[in-house]
Design an enzyme around this catalytic site. Structure first.
Site, PDB file in Angstrom:
ATOM      1  N   LYS A  27      28.506  44.545  59.708  1.00 37.48           N
ATOM      2  CA  LYS A  27      29.890  45.041  59.622  1.00 37.48           C
ATOM      3  C   LYS A  27      30.227  45.448  58.184  1.00 37.48           C
ATOM      4  O   LYS A  27      30.759  46.532  57.950  1.00 37.48           O
ATOM      5  CB  LYS A  27      30.813  43.924  60.128  1.00 37.48           C
ATOM      6  CG  LYS A  27      32.224  44.342  60.387  1.00 37.48           C
ATOM      7  CD  LYS A  27      32.861  43.461  61.460  1.00 37.48           C
ATOM      8  CE  LYS A  27      33.334  42.115  60.949  1.00 37.48           C
ATOM      9  NZ  LYS A  27      34.592  42.219  60.184  1.00 37.48           N
ATOM     10  N   SER A  28      29.921  44.585  57.230  1.00 40.71           N
ATOM     11  CA  SER A  28      30.262  44.887  55.826  1.00 40.71           C
ATOM     12  C   SER A  28      29.561  46.163  55.358  1.00 40.71           C
ATOM     13  O   SER A  28      30.161  47.006  54.690  1.00 40.71           O
ATOM     14  CB  SER A  28      29.815  43.733  54.918  1.00 40.71           C
ATOM     15  OG  SER A  28      30.573  42.591  55.172  1.00 40.71           O
ATOM     16  N   GLY A  99      40.429  43.434  57.527  1.00 38.35           N
ATOM     17  CA  GLY A  99      40.762  43.220  56.116  1.00 38.35           C
ATOM     18  C   GLY A  99      39.926  44.097  55.210  1.00 38.35           C
ATOM     19  O   GLY A  99      40.406  44.619  54.201  1.00 38.35           O
ATOM     20  N   ARG A 127      48.180  38.849  56.216  1.00 37.10           N
ATOM     21  CA  ARG A 127      47.143  38.523  55.217  1.00 37.10           C
ATOM     22  C   ARG A 127      47.513  39.071  53.829  1.00 37.10           C
ATOM     23  O   ARG A 127      48.115  40.135  53.725  1.00 37.10           O
ATOM     24  CB  ARG A 127      45.783  39.062  55.690  1.00 37.10           C
ATOM     25  CG  ARG A 127      45.361  38.362  56.976  1.00 37.10           C
ATOM     26  CD  ARG A 127      44.026  38.826  57.464  1.00 37.10           C
ATOM     27  NE  ARG A 127      42.962  38.468  56.548  1.00 37.10           N
ATOM     28  CZ  ARG A 127      41.696  38.866  56.701  1.00 37.10           C
ATOM     29  NH1 ARG A 127      41.370  39.635  57.724  1.00 37.10           N
ATOM     30  NH2 ARG A 127      40.779  38.494  55.847  1.00 37.10           N
ATOM     31  N   SER A 171      36.288  37.372  45.956  1.00 40.17           N
ATOM     32  CA  SER A 171      36.432  38.225  47.138  1.00 40.17           C
ATOM     33  C   SER A 171      35.684  39.535  46.963  1.00 40.17           C
ATOM     34  O   SER A 171      35.952  40.303  46.034  1.00 40.17           O
ATOM     35  CB  SER A 171      37.922  38.519  47.386  1.00 40.17           C
ATOM     36  OG  SER A 171      38.056  39.644  48.224  1.00 40.17           O
ATOM     37  N   ASP A 325      32.108  33.436  56.144  1.00 39.19           N
ATOM     38  CA  ASP A 325      32.304  33.875  57.534  1.00 39.19           C
ATOM     39  C   ASP A 325      31.546  32.989  58.529  1.00 39.19           C
ATOM     40  O   ASP A 325      31.777  33.069  59.735  1.00 39.19           O
ATOM     41  CB  ASP A 325      31.840  35.331  57.701  1.00 39.19           C
ATOM     42  CG  ASP A 325      32.761  36.299  56.974  1.00 39.19           C
ATOM     43  OD1 ASP A 325      33.899  35.915  56.650  1.00 39.19           O
ATOM     44  OD2 ASP A 325      32.333  37.439  56.718  1.00 39.19           O
ATOM     45  N   LYS A 352      42.177  34.037  56.614  1.00 37.86           N
ATOM     46  CA  LYS A 352      41.262  34.956  57.307  1.00 37.86           C
ATOM     47  C   LYS A 352      41.974  35.479  58.572  1.00 37.86           C
ATOM     48  O   LYS A 352      43.179  35.386  58.684  1.00 37.86           O
ATOM     49  CB  LYS A 352      39.959  34.241  57.634  1.00 37.86           C
ATOM     50  CG  LYS A 352      39.117  33.953  56.396  1.00 37.86           C
ATOM     51  CD  LYS A 352      38.556  35.244  55.829  1.00 37.86           C
ATOM     52  CE  LYS A 352      37.746  34.984  54.566  1.00 37.86           C
ATOM     53  NZ  LYS A 352      37.356  36.228  53.916  1.00 37.86           N
ATOM     54  N   ARG A 356      41.552  29.647  59.659  1.00 36.90           N
ATOM     55  CA  ARG A 356      40.312  29.182  60.295  1.00 36.90           C
ATOM     56  C   ARG A 356      40.119  27.676  60.189  1.00 36.90           C
ATOM     57  O   ARG A 356      39.448  27.096  61.036  1.00 36.90           O
ATOM     58  CB  ARG A 356      39.092  29.917  59.718  1.00 36.90           C
ATOM     59  CG  ARG A 356      38.984  31.298  60.303  1.00 36.90           C
ATOM     60  CD  ARG A 356      37.623  31.941  60.083  1.00 36.90           C
ATOM     61  NE  ARG A 356      37.624  33.212  60.786  1.00 36.90           N
ATOM     62  CZ  ARG A 356      36.983  34.301  60.384  1.00 36.90           C
ATOM     63  NH1 ARG A 356      36.269  34.277  59.277  1.00 36.90           N
ATOM     64  NH2 ARG A 356      37.046  35.403  61.092  1.00 36.90           N
TER      65      ARG A 356
HETATM   66  C1  S3P Z   1      33.875  41.068  53.413  1.00 39.27           C
HETATM   67  C2  S3P Z   1      34.240  40.120  52.486  1.00 39.27           C
HETATM   68  C3  S3P Z   1      34.735  38.784  52.852  1.00 39.27           C
HETATM   69  C4  S3P Z   1      34.398  38.457  54.294  1.00 39.27           C
HETATM   70  C5  S3P Z   1      34.731  39.587  55.224  1.00 39.27           C
HETATM   71  C6  S3P Z   1      33.930  40.811  54.855  1.00 39.27           C
HETATM   72  C7  S3P Z   1      33.393  42.369  52.924  1.00 39.27           C
HETATM   73  O1  S3P Z   1      36.128  38.763  52.702  1.00 39.27           O
HETATM   74  O2  S3P Z   1      35.070  37.280  54.690  1.00 39.27           O
HETATM   75  O3  S3P Z   1      34.443  39.226  56.555  1.00 39.27           O
HETATM   76  O4  S3P Z   1      32.852  43.150  53.721  1.00 39.27           O
HETATM   77  O5  S3P Z   1      33.552  42.633  51.720  1.00 39.27           O
HETATM   78  P1  S3P Z   1      36.838  38.434  51.298  1.00 39.27           P
HETATM   79  O6  S3P Z   1      36.456  39.463  50.321  1.00 39.27           O
HETATM   80  O7  S3P Z   1      38.329  38.460  51.574  1.00 39.27           O
HETATM   81  O8  S3P Z   1      36.357  37.062  50.930  1.00 39.27           O
END
Ligand code: S3P
Length: 444
Positions: A27-28, A99, A127, A171, A325, A352, A356
Site C-alpha cells: 500500500k505505501s 491518511g 485524524r 511519521s 501497523d 490511526k 487502535r
Molecule cells: C505510512 C506511514 C505510517 C503507517 C501508514 C502508512 C506511509 O503512518 O502507519 O499505514 O505509507 O507512509 P504515519 O506516518 O502516520 O506513522
C-alpha cells in the site's frame, strides 16, 4: 464474495492452514508510485498496484487534478504531467480512509499555483493534520483547516521556500509530505529524522532521478531534496507484495497447528521488517528466502510454519515506528506466547484509522483475553485461551483482519462486525484466508 459487500464474517476454529500465493502490491509503495508517476515526465506502467480502497483514493485524487490514468486489474498506466502539469480540480478531493493520501498529497498541493480542497471519511476528519500543516505553512503555503488541525483542508499553494525541518512525530507520512513539497521549493529542503520510519519515498526519489541526498548525522538521518528539478517517469514498475498484509497470514500460520504457508514476492524493506524480527525472537518459524532487489526495494518469499512462541518481549522506542501497523496482529499472536508482551511508546496508535489501543483492548476482552491498557501501549500475559464471541472492527481494516485471525484459534465462533473494513487495505483478505483452509461464513 468481495469484502466490500459484506458486513459480518463469522470465523470458526481451524486445525490446519496451507497456502502458496502472492499478494497485491504494498500500500505505501503503491501510493508513492502513483504520486511519482504523476509528477514524472511521460508515461509509467505500474504492475501489481495495490487493490486497497486507499490506493484507489490516491488515483481518484490524481485524476481530479487532471492526470490521465488507466486502471485494469493487472496494470495501472499513469501519464506523467511533470512538476508543473497538475490542473485545478473542479471538485473537493476525497482521500477516503487514507491518511497517506491526504498527508502526502498535501505536500504536492502546497506547490500548486491554485487552491485545492481535500477531505476524507469520518475517520480521516478526526485524524491530526497539524503535523503537515505546520511545515507546509513554514514553506509558504496557505492552509485552512477545521480547528487548525482537521480535514477538510483548503490548500493554497505556489512557489515554496525550502526549509530545514525536524518533524515532532516519527511519521513517514509527514516526512514524505515535506520532501514532496520540497520538489516545488526554491533551494534544498531538509527533513531531519530522529527515529527512522519507512523510507519508500527516499527510494523512489532516487528511482526518479531527483536531486536527493541523505546523510547520517549524530541526531539521525538528514534527508535533502533540491526543488524545481524535473523527475524522470517511473517507467515500468512492479510493486512488491504488501508485508503489512502478509503479516495477517503469517500470524495465522504461526498460531494454527499443522500449518505452513509460502507468500511470494513480498517487500522486505528493513524499515518495515521489525514484526518478522520480533516473531523470530519469539521462536516463530518465519523464513525469508530468495531475497532480491527490485527498483531499489528488497523483495523475498516468506515461509511461515506453526510455532511455539516464548519469552518476555518489551517493545518500545525506535522499533515502534517500524512495526506500527502490525501491532494489532502482533497482539493477537501474542495471546499464544509462553511469556509476556509489553508495548510502550505507541501513543500514535490512538490516532490511526481507529484508536487502535482501545480497539485491540476492548475486542480482546470481548473474546476472553485479559490484558492491561496503557496510555501509550498495552501489556498481556500470553498462553491465553480465546473464547470467541462478537468483536467490532470500529471501521478499522487492521482490526477486522487481526481478529479474523484470532477467530481461527478460538473455542467458539468469532463474529467480526464491520468486517468489510478489510477492503481499505486488502479486499481479497477473506477469500485468501478461506483458500488456506479457514472456515468463514459471510453475513450481510
Ligand atoms: C505510512 C506511514 C505510517 C503507517 C501508514 C502508512 C506511509 O503512518 O502507519 O499505514 O505509507 O507512509 P504515519 O506516518 O502516520 O506513522
Amino acid at each position: 464474495m468481495n469484502s466490500e459487500t459484506i458486513q459480518r464474517v463469522v470465523v470458526t476454529g481451524s486445525s490446519r492452514l496451507r497456502g502458496d500465493f502472492s499478494l497485491p502490491g504494498d500500500k505505501s509503495i503503491s501510493h508513492r508510485s502513483a504520486l511519482f508517476a504523476a509528477l514524472g515526465e511521460g508515461p509509467s506502467e505500474i504492475r501489481n498496484y495495490s487493490t486497497a480502497q486507499d490506493c484507489q483514493s490516491t488515483l481518484d485524487c490524481l485524476e481530479a487534478l487532471g492526470v490521465e490514468i488507466k486502471r485494469s486489474p493487472s496494470l495501472v498506466t499513469v501519464e506523467g504531467v511533470g512538476l508543473e502539469g497538475l490542473r485545478e480540480s473542479e471538485v473537493m478531493l476525497d482521500a477516503g480512509n487514507s491518511g497517506s493520501t491526504i498527508r502526502m498529497l498535501s505536500g504536492i498541493l502546497a506547490g500548486q499555483p491554485f487552491t485545492t480542497r481535500i477531505t476524507g471519511d469520518e475517520s480521516i476528519q478526526r485524524r491530526p493534520m497539524k503535523r503537515v500543516i505546520d511545515p507546509l505553512t513554514l514553506m509558504g503555503a496557505g492552509i485552512e483547516a477545521r480547528e487548525g488541525n482537521f480535514a477538510p483542508l483548503s490548500i493554497s499553494g505556489g512557489r515554496l521556500r525550502a526549509i530545514d525541518y525536524t518533524p515532532p512525530v516519527a511519521s513517514a507520512q509527514v516526512k514524505s509530505c515535506v520532501l514532496l513539497a520540497g520538489l516545488f521549493a526554491d533551494g534544498e529542503t531538509i527533513v531531519r529524522e530522529k527515529m527512522p520510519t519507512r523510507n519508500h519515498t527516499e527510494v523512489m526519489l532516487r528511482e526518479c532521478g531527483a536531486a536527493f541526498r541523505e546523510e547520517q548525522t549524530a541526531e539521525g538521518m538528514a534527508l535533502a531534496v533540491r526543488g524545481r528539478e524535473s523527475l524522470r517517469a517511473l517507467g515500468s514498475y512492479t510493486v512488491a507484495g504488501d508485508l503489512s498484509s502478509a503479516a495477517f497470514f503469517i500470524g495465522a500460520a504461526l498460531i494454527v497447528p499443522n500449518s505452513e504457508i509460502r507468500l511470494r514476492h513480498i517487500g522486505i524493506n528493513p524499515s518495515r521488517l521489525a514484526l518478522i524480527e520480533v516473531l523470530q525472537q519469539m521462536g516463530g518459524d518465519v523464513e525469508i528466502v530468495d531475497a532480491r532487489l527490485e527498483h531499489g526495494e528488497p523483495v523475498a518469499d516468506l515461509i511461515a510454519r506453526s510455532s511455539s512462541l516464548r519469552g518476555d518481549h518489551d517493545l518500545g522506542g525506535a522499533v515502534i515506528a517500524n512495526l506500527i501497523d502490525e501491532i494489532p496482529i502482533l497482539t493477537v499472536i501474542s495471546t499464544q506466547l509462553e511469556g509476556t508482551l509489553t508495548i510502550r511508546d505507541a501513543r500514535e496508535l490512538r490516532v490511526k484509522e481507529s484508536d487502535r489501543i482501545k480497539s485491540i483492548v476492548e475486542n480482546l476482552r470481548r473474546i476472553g483475553v485479559e490484558l492491561e491498557e496503557y496510555e501509550d501501549g498495552l501489556r498481556l500475559c500470553g498462553h491465553q485461551r480465546l473464547r470467541g464471541g462478537r468483536v467490532n472492527s470500529r471501521g478499522d481494516h487492521r482490526i477486522a483482519m487481526a481478529f479474523a485471525v484470532g477467530g481461527l484459534i478460538a473455542e467458539e465462533e468469532t463474529t467480526i462486525e464491520g468486517a468489510e473494513a478489510a477492503s481499505v487495505s486488502l479486499p481479497e483478505f477473506y477469500q485468501l484466508l478461506a483458500s488456506m483452509g479457514a472456515t468463514l461464513r459471510y453475513e450481510s
